[in-house]
Design a protein around this motif. Structure first.
Motif, mmCIF file in Angstrom:
data_model
loop_
_atom_site.group_PDB
_atom_site.id
_atom_site.type_symbol
_atom_site.label_atom_id
_atom_site.label_comp_id
_atom_site.label_asym_id
_atom_site.label_seq_id
_atom_site.Cartn_x
_atom_site.Cartn_y
_atom_site.Cartn_z
ATOM 1 N N ARG A 175 -6.319 3.241 1.759
ATOM 2 C CA ARG A 175 -5.727 4.389 2.450
ATOM 3 C C ARG A 175 -6.131 4.378 3.928
ATOM 4 O O ARG A 175 -5.291 4.589 4.807
ATOM 5 N N LEU A 177 0.836 -1.207 0.000
ATOM 6 C CA LEU A 177 0.000 0.000 0.000
ATOM 7 C C LEU A 177 0.869 1.254 0.000
ATOM 8 O O LEU A 177 0.605 2.208 -0.751
ATOM 9 N N THR A 178 1.894 1.262 0.833
ATOM 10 C CA THR A 178 2.785 2.420 0.900
ATOM 11 C C THR A 178 3.428 2.673 -0.450
ATOM 12 O O THR A 178 3.458 3.811 -0.947
ATOM 13 N N LEU A 229 0.911 4.014 -2.921
ATOM 14 C CA LEU A 229 0.551 5.412 -2.662
ATOM 15 C C LEU A 229 1.619 6.352 -3.209
ATOM 16 O O LEU A 229 1.309 7.453 -3.674
ATOM 17 N N PRO A 251 -9.812 4.403 -1.401
ATOM 18 C CA PRO A 251 -9.986 4.998 -0.066
ATOM 19 C C PRO A 251 -9.929 3.963 1.069
ATOM 20 O O PRO A 251 -9.372 4.243 2.140
ATOM 21 N N VAL A 266 -4.316 2.676 -5.123
ATOM 22 C CA VAL A 266 -4.930 2.532 -3.805
ATOM 23 C C VAL A 266 -6.303 3.201 -3.803
ATOM 24 O O VAL A 266 -6.471 4.322 -4.287
ATOM 25 N N TRP A 274 -9.130 -2.804 -1.193
ATOM 26 C CA TRP A 274 -8.120 -1.810 -0.806
ATOM 27 C C TRP A 274 -7.461 -1.165 -2.018
ATOM 28 O O TRP A 274 -6.981 -0.051 -1.945
#
Length: 176
Positions: free
Chosen positions: A76, A8-9, A12, A73, A71, A52
């Motif tokens: 996040r 995810l990081t 983003l 919401p 990603v 996700w």
């Protein structure tokens, strides 16, 4: 930490294909959180099923099945939730420390060649980190908050390698 939070990081920071994500992983997050390309692809599928992230056909896909991930919401929100959790202390499990204890007990094991190999590996990684630092952070311009955070992460890696080299060199003297 789970692989999903590392993915995810990274997503983003930049929406990307699974292949490009795995390559970026090898060059950045992979320094402190390792994952194989297979693990990353499995995690992408799991995260998409969880809502996700989403994928769409990559602009440069051509006739391939290349997908670009971004990603959502919910992803996040999950990353924010996870980031607010307290991190457990680092669990140091080092097989070589057990070997040193065995050497102390047996008094007939010569671990100096292994320590010399470790010094070489730490020196190589340190040189690599310093090259990244010179290329990305020491150009003289003002750094953004994001770049300063990334630089501090890199500095921790540099300090780790420096301390590891110093410790190993001292251990060589003990084992002499």
């Amino acid at each position: 930490m789970s692989l999903s939070h590392a993915v995810l990081t990274s997503l983003l920071e930049k929406a990307t294909s699974g292949y490009d994500l795995a390559r970026r992983f090898d060059k950045s997050i992979g320094y402190f959180w390792h994952a194989t390309h297979q693990q990353i692809y499995r995690e992408l599928a799991r995260m998409e099923a969880a809502g996700w992230i989403e994928s769409s056909s990559a602009p440069d896909a051509g006739k391939t099945r290349k997908r670009e991930y971004r990603v959502l919401p919910a992803g996040r929100a999950e990353l924010i939730r996870w980031a607010h959790e307290p991190s457990p202390p680092m669990d140091l499990r080092d097989e070589f420390m057990v070997k040193l204890r065995a050497d102390a007990a047996l008094r007939e094991v010569d671990l100096r060649p292994e320590i010399r190999r470790q010094i070489e590996r730490h020196q190589e990684k340190l040189a690599h980190y310093r090259t990244i630092e010179e290329r990305d952070f020491l150009h003289g311009g003002a750094l953004t908050r994001e770049a300063r955070i990334q630089h501090m992460i890199l500095k921790k890696g540099i300090l780790y390698e420096e301390v590891s080299i110093a410790w190993a060199q001292e251990m060589l003297d003990v084992l002499a």
